[in-house]
Design a protein around this motif. Structure first.
Motif: not given
Length: 194
Positions: A27-29, A34-36, A79-81, A90-92
C-alpha cells in the motif's frame, strides 16, 4: 502481464519480497508510485484530451486502440514499481516514454483534422515537457557516469602501482535522475556505515 507474473513469482522474489513484506508495504509503495506518476500529469492530460478528441471525431479505431494499449502498458510499467524495494525517479522513464508514444499515436491521427493547431500546441507542450528529462537529465547521467568511470580507472591504476591509500573525489549529481543520486559513501572512520 506474463512478465509481471514471471517477475513476481521468481524464487528470489518469493523469498525476498512476498515472504517478508505485508500488505502495508505494498500500500505504501502504491502511494509512492502514484506520487511518482504525478510527475507525468501533463502527458496524461494531453493523452486524455487527444483521446476524447479522437473519439469525438470518429477517427481510425485501430489507432485509438493502439494508443489505449500503449497507455495501459505505460500504467503497467509504472505501477509494477509497487513491488520494488525503492522507487527513484529514474524508474519512471519507461512509463514516460510509453505515455509520449501514446500521445504521439493520437497526435498523428488527429493532425490532418480541423484540430491541427490544437494538435501542434499539444506537440509543442510535449517537447517542452520532455526537454528537461531529455537534455538536462541525460547530461547529468552522462557526467556522473564519466566521473564514476574515472574513479574506477584511478583505483585500477593505484592497484597496479601498489598504492593502497586512495582518495577519490565524490561524484555529486546535479539532478535526481543520475544512478548515484542519494547514494552514500562509506565512512572509514565510522564502522556503522559499513
Amino acid at each position: 502481464v506474463v512478465s509481471f507474473l514471471i517477475m513476481a513469482f521468481a524464487p528470489a522474489e518469493l523469498s525476498n519480497k512476498f515472504g517478508s513484506h505485508g500488505l502495508e508495504f505494498y500500500m505504501n509503495n502504491f502511494v509512492k508510485a502514484l506520487e511518482l506518476f504525478r510527475m507525468f500529469w501533463p502527458l496524461a492530460l494531453i493523452y486524455v484530451i487527444l483521446l476524447v478528441t479522437a473519439l469525438y471525431e470518429s477517427r481510425n479505431k485501430d489507432k485509438i486502440i493502439l494508443s489505449v494499449l500503449i497507455f495501459v502498458a505505460a500504467l503497467c510499467s509504472h505501477f509494477i514499481l509497487i513491488l520494488a524495494s525503492y522507487q527513484p525517479e529514474r524508474c519512471g522513464f519507461c512509463g514516460c516514454i510509453l505515455l509520449i508514444a501514446a500521445d504521439a499515436v493520437l497526435a498523428d491521427e488527429l493532425l490532418a483534422t480541423r484540430h491541427q493547431l490544437k494538435i501542434l500546441i499539444c506537440v509543442c507542450s510535449l517537447m517542452l515537457i520532455t526537454f528537461y528529462y531529455g537534455v538536462i537529465g541525460s547530461t547529468d547521467v552522462y557526467q556522473t557516469y564519466k566521473e564514476t568511470t574515472a574513479n574506477i580507472n584511478y583505483i585500477y591504476e593505484c592497484k597496479e602501482k601498489g598504492i593502497t591509500d586512495i582518495e577519490l573525489p565524490m561524484v555529486i549529481p546535479q539532478t535526481k535522475y543520475s544512478s548515484v543520486y542519494d547514494l552514500k559513501y562509506l565512512d572509514c572512520e565510522d564502522v556503522n556505515s559499513w
